[in-house]
Design a protein around this motif. Structure first.
Motif, PDB file in Angstrom:
ATOM      1  N   ALA A  91      -2.963  -3.402   6.598  1.00  0.00           N
ATOM      2  CA  ALA A  91      -2.036  -3.560   7.720  1.00  0.00           C
ATOM      3  C   ALA A  91      -2.497  -2.795   8.952  1.00  0.00           C
ATOM      4  O   ALA A  91      -1.953  -2.990  10.043  1.00  0.00           O
ATOM      5  N   GLY A  92      -3.488  -1.916   8.792  1.00  0.00           N
ATOM      6  CA  GLY A  92      -3.964  -1.111   9.917  1.00  0.00           C
ATOM      7  C   GLY A  92      -3.315   0.254  10.006  1.00  0.00           C
ATOM      8  O   GLY A  92      -3.521   0.990  10.979  1.00  0.00           O
ATOM      9  N   ILE A  93      -2.517   0.605   8.997  1.00  0.00           N
ATOM     10  CA  ILE A  93      -1.864   1.910   8.963  1.00  0.00           C
ATOM     11  C   ILE A  93      -2.907   3.012   8.840  1.00  0.00           C
ATOM     12  O   ILE A  93      -3.939   2.842   8.196  1.00  0.00           O
ATOM     13  N   HIS A  94      -2.637   4.158   9.436  1.00  0.00           N
ATOM     14  CA  HIS A  94      -3.649   5.210   9.556  1.00  0.00           C
ATOM     15  C   HIS A  94      -3.621   6.229   8.420  1.00  0.00           C
ATOM     16  O   HIS A  94      -4.629   6.903   8.180  1.00  0.00           O
ATOM     17  N   ALA A  95      -2.497   6.375   7.762  1.00  0.00           N
ATOM     18  CA  ALA A  95      -2.396   7.346   6.666  1.00  0.00           C
ATOM     19  C   ALA A  95      -1.271   6.936   5.735  1.00  0.00           C
ATOM     20  O   ALA A  95      -0.329   6.253   6.146  1.00  0.00           O
ATOM     21  N   VAL A  96      -1.386   7.347   4.483  1.00  0.00           N
ATOM     22  CA  VAL A  96      -0.313   7.115   3.510  1.00  0.00           C
ATOM     23  C   VAL A  96       0.180   8.464   3.004  1.00  0.00           C
ATOM     24  O   VAL A  96      -0.574   9.441   2.976  1.00  0.00           O
ATOM     25  N   LYS A  97       1.453   8.495   2.628  1.00  0.00           N
ATOM     26  CA  LYS A  97       2.033   9.756   2.168  1.00  0.00           C
ATOM     27  C   LYS A  97       2.874   9.514   0.925  1.00  0.00           C
ATOM     28  O   LYS A  97       3.648   8.563   0.856  1.00  0.00           O
ATOM     29  N   PHE A  98       2.695  10.414  -0.052  1.00  0.00           N
ATOM     30  CA  PHE A  98       3.466  10.368  -1.281  1.00  0.00           C
ATOM     31  C   PHE A  98       4.395  11.586  -1.322  1.00  0.00           C
ATOM     32  O   PHE A  98       4.442  12.382  -0.382  1.00  0.00           O
ATOM     33  N   GLN A  99       5.126  11.727  -2.407  1.00  0.00           N
ATOM     34  CA  GLN A  99       5.993  12.889  -2.629  1.00  0.00           C
ATOM     35  C   GLN A  99       5.645  13.480  -3.987  1.00  0.00           C
ATOM     36  O   GLN A  99       5.645  12.778  -4.995  1.00  0.00           O
ATOM     37  N   THR A 100       5.334  14.770  -4.007  1.00  0.00           N
ATOM     38  CA  THR A 100       4.880  15.425  -5.226  1.00  0.00           C
ATOM     39  C   THR A 100       5.922  16.444  -5.683  1.00  0.00           C
ATOM     40  O   THR A 100       6.178  17.425  -4.978  1.00  0.00           O
ATOM     41  N   TYR A 101       6.490  16.181  -6.845  1.00  0.00           N
ATOM     42  CA  TYR A 101       7.510  17.089  -7.362  1.00  0.00           C
ATOM     43  C   TYR A 101       7.709  16.873  -8.856  1.00  0.00           C
ATOM     44  O   TYR A 101       7.246  15.893  -9.438  1.00  0.00           O
ATOM     45  N   LYS A 102       8.439  17.801  -9.453  1.00  0.00           N
ATOM     46  CA  LYS A 102       8.988  17.662 -10.785  1.00  0.00           C
ATOM     47  C   LYS A 102      10.491  17.876 -10.661  1.00  0.00           C
ATOM     48  O   LYS A 102      10.935  18.800  -9.961  1.00  0.00           O
ATOM     49  N   ALA A 103      11.263  17.019 -11.294  1.00  0.00           N
ATOM     50  CA  ALA A 103      12.719  17.076 -11.150  1.00  0.00           C
ATOM     51  C   ALA A 103      13.264  18.462 -11.465  1.00  0.00           C
ATOM     52  O   ALA A 103      14.173  18.959 -10.791  1.00  0.00           O
ATOM     53  N   GLU A 104      12.674  19.128 -12.468  1.00  0.00           N
ATOM     54  CA  GLU A 104      13.177  20.424 -12.906  1.00  0.00           C
ATOM     55  C   GLU A 104      13.054  21.499 -11.836  1.00  0.00           C
ATOM     56  O   GLU A 104      13.846  22.447 -11.793  1.00  0.00           O
ATOM     57  N   THR A 105      12.041  21.384 -10.971  1.00  0.00           N
ATOM     58  CA  THR A 105      11.843  22.401  -9.930  1.00  0.00           C
ATOM     59  C   THR A 105      12.466  21.993  -8.601  1.00  0.00           C
ATOM     60  O   THR A 105      12.452  22.777  -7.651  1.00  0.00           O
ATOM     61  N   GLU A 122      -6.772  11.307  -8.150  1.00  0.00           N
ATOM     62  CA  GLU A 122      -7.314   9.954  -8.201  1.00  0.00           C
ATOM     63  C   GLU A 122      -6.894   9.147  -6.969  1.00  0.00           C
ATOM     64  O   GLU A 122      -7.702   8.399  -6.392  1.00  0.00           O
ATOM     65  N   LEU A 123      -5.655   9.319  -6.545  1.00  0.00           N
ATOM     66  CA  LEU A 123      -5.180   8.612  -5.351  1.00  0.00           C
ATOM     67  C   LEU A 123      -5.893   9.117  -4.097  1.00  0.00           C
ATOM     68  O   LEU A 123      -6.246   8.330  -3.210  1.00  0.00           O
ATOM     69  N   SER A 124      -6.106  10.413  -4.009  1.00  0.00           N
ATOM     70  CA  SER A 124      -6.812  10.981  -2.861  1.00  0.00           C
ATOM     71  C   SER A 124      -8.235  10.440  -2.784  1.00  0.00           C
ATOM     72  O   SER A 124      -8.727  10.073  -1.702  1.00  0.00           O
ATOM     73  N   THR A 125      -8.900  10.365  -3.932  1.00  0.00           N
ATOM     74  CA  THR A 125     -10.263   9.830  -3.985  1.00  0.00           C
ATOM     75  C   THR A 125     -10.282   8.371  -3.579  1.00  0.00           C
ATOM     76  O   THR A 125     -11.178   7.924  -2.845  1.00  0.00           O
ATOM     77  N   TYR A 126      -9.298   7.629  -4.028  1.00  0.00           N
ATOM     78  CA  TYR A 126      -9.218   6.205  -3.670  1.00  0.00           C
ATOM     79  C   TYR A 126      -9.015   6.039  -2.165  1.00  0.00           C
ATOM     80  O   TYR A 126      -9.660   5.187  -1.527  1.00  0.00           O
ATOM     81  N   CYS A 127      -8.145   6.845  -1.598  1.00  0.00           N
ATOM     82  CA  CYS A 127      -7.914   6.777  -0.149  1.00  0.00           C
ATOM     83  C   CYS A 127      -9.198   7.073   0.631  1.00  0.00           C
ATOM     84  O   CYS A 127      -9.514   6.404   1.617  1.00  0.00           O
ATOM     85  N   GLU A 128      -9.926   8.077   0.166  1.00  0.00           N
ATOM     86  CA  GLU A 128     -11.179   8.423   0.835  1.00  0.00           C
ATOM     87  C   GLU A 128     -12.170   7.272   0.750  1.00  0.00           C
ATOM     88  O   GLU A 128     -12.893   6.986   1.705  1.00  0.00           O
ATOM     89  N   ARG A 129     -12.167   6.592  -0.396  1.00  0.00           N
ATOM     90  CA  ARG A 129     -13.106   5.487  -0.593  1.00  0.00           C
ATOM     91  C   ARG A 129     -12.825   4.319   0.338  1.00  0.00           C
ATOM     92  O   ARG A 129     -13.754   3.684   0.848  1.00  0.00           O
ATOM     93  N   ILE A 130     -11.550   4.024   0.591  1.00  0.00           N
ATOM     94  CA  ILE A 130     -11.229   2.879   1.455  1.00  0.00           C
ATOM     95  C   ILE A 130     -10.926   3.318   2.894  1.00  0.00           C
ATOM     96  O   ILE A 130     -10.538   2.514   3.728  1.00  0.00           O
ATOM     97  N   ASN A 131     -11.103   4.639   3.158  1.00  0.00           N
ATOM     98  CA  ASN A 131     -11.008   5.177   4.521  1.00  0.00           C
ATOM     99  C   ASN A 131      -9.594   5.083   5.106  1.00  0.00           C
ATOM    100  O   ASN A 131      -9.372   4.526   6.176  1.00  0.00           O
ATOM    101  N   ILE A 132      -8.651   5.646   4.383  1.00  0.00           N
ATOM    102  CA  ILE A 132      -7.304   5.853   4.902  1.00  0.00           C
ATOM    103  C   ILE A 132      -6.892   7.251   4.466  1.00  0.00           C
ATOM    104  O   ILE A 132      -7.219   7.695   3.371  1.00  0.00           O
TER     105      ILE A 132
END
Length: 369
Positions: A50-64, A101-111
């Motif tokens: 789509a031409g988006i410049h960056a993707v963002k996830f959320q990293t957590y554990k419910a307990e914390t 793994e997701l970070s590596t994938y993003c680097e590979r496809i340049n996002i």
């Protein structure tokens, strides 16, 4: 990607769109009957296409993140889960291995890859996986956590939803005391979805006024409008970076699909901003090259209002002003009055210098006409 595309674009005053994938890949995985990792990568690739410049996830554990007795604060008609703990527990399967793994994938496809940490452990292992830390609005009063992230000395994007000015100042002060990197404040409204009358986009200008040394952005939780006027307005008010939830299907039930953009929306948002930027131009206070013909032909010159015989002293009533503007400018009329005609001048003739006996002073001044 050795440097942050987000930060580079912000420094270049280029519009930057961040796709907040969050945990929407869980529902995509269920719909498409694929693994969570496949769904997450599929969404990253869709964002890239789509031409988006960056993707963002959320990293957590419910307990914390949440007490088992924490109530919901979202639209339960769209997301029926009524406990924060129960909701987060459904979406906390990924850990360091998966995000790497997701970070590596993003680097590979340049996002650019980014994920919001919600605890100290994830803040630690995300350090090597991304260039910019994102701090959620929900943690703006969590000053020990903000300080911990600030000391990691990476650029920070801080959302300031549901906060008052004194709270924003406290958070900014903690960051700046421990971090000299770029800091982006993101206006957002913690209302899912944010109804248009609550968007309060003028807060972008207020943040610029209060924090002129910082970059200002916008995290959007409104439902995509047909013309993307919300994001266009945010951009025009000064938000050069915009974050918006991202999905592959806005009709999916649950979590953040119902107010998200999809790939088609993202493409149209970027096109809309490109058009706005085209309209903005450079802002320079000078005549454009494309205006030269109009400047010459639509402006006025001094014109003979009657026949003027050679040798006659020119008076004001003998002159008028008409188009085109290739003669002597009306602004110089006082320099002509009192001088004599060099030739017979026919009525309606555009006056030029050679028709009048001009003194040396006038000829020197003529350079700016």
């Amino acid at each position: 990607m050795n440097n942050s595309n987000i930060i580079d674009r912000i420094h270049s005053n280029e519009f930057t769109l961040i796709a907040e994938i969050g945990v929407n890949y869980y529902d995509v995985a269920a719909k498409l009957e694929i693994s969570l990792m496949e769904a997450a990568k599929f969404m990253i690739l869709s964002a890239k296409n789509a031409g988006i410049h960056a993707v963002k996830f959320q990293t957590y554990k419910a307990e914390t993140l949440a007490s088992k007795y924490s109530p919901s604060y979202w639209n339960t008609e769209e997301e029926p889960t009524r406990s924060q703990y129960e909701l987060f527990k459904k979406f906390d399967a990924f850990g360091e291995k998966e995000y790497r793994e997701l970070s590596t994938y993003c680097e590979r496809i340049n996002i650019e890859f980014c994920s919001t940490p919600f605890d100290f452990e994830s803040a630690d292992y995300l350090y090597d996986l991304m260039h910019v830390y994102k701090i959620s609005s929900s943690d703006i009063s969590n000053l020990p956590f903000i300080e911990y992230i600030a000391k990691k000395n990476k650029p920070i994007i801080l959302s300031v939803g549901a906060s008052n000015l004194d709270e924003i100042k406290e958070a900014v002060s903690v960051i700046q005391a421990n971090n000299k990197k770029e800091l982006v404040l993101m206006h957002c409204v913690l209302e899912y979805p944010t109804i248009y009358s609550h968007a309060n986009l003028l807060k972008i200008k207020s943040l610029q006024s209060e924090f002129p040394e910082l970059f200002i952005g916008y995290s959007d939780h409104t439902k995509p409008d047909k013309s993307f006027d919300v994001i266009k307005t945010a951009y025009l008010l000064g938000a050069t970076v915009v974050e918006k939830h991202f999905t592959l299907d806005k009709l999916l039930k649950g979590n953040d699909h119902y107010h998200a953009m999809d790939e088609n929306d993202a493409q149209n948002i970027l096109k809309a901003i490109d058009f706005v930027r085209l309209l903005e131009g450079s802002g320079e206070l000078q005549c454009l090259t494309s205006e030269f013909p109009a400047r010459a032909n639509a402006r006025r010159s001094i014109v003979a209002a009657m026949d003027i015989s050679k040798g006659v002293q020119i008076m004001r009533e003998m002159l008028t002003f008409k188009r085109p503007g290739n003669g002597i400018s009306p602004k110089d009329i006082d320099k002509i009055i009192g001088h004599k005609a060099n030739i017979n001048i026919v009525k309606d003739t555009i006056i030029v210098e050679d028709m009048i006996r001009l003194d040396l002073e006038f000829r020197e001044d003529k350079s700016d006409v």
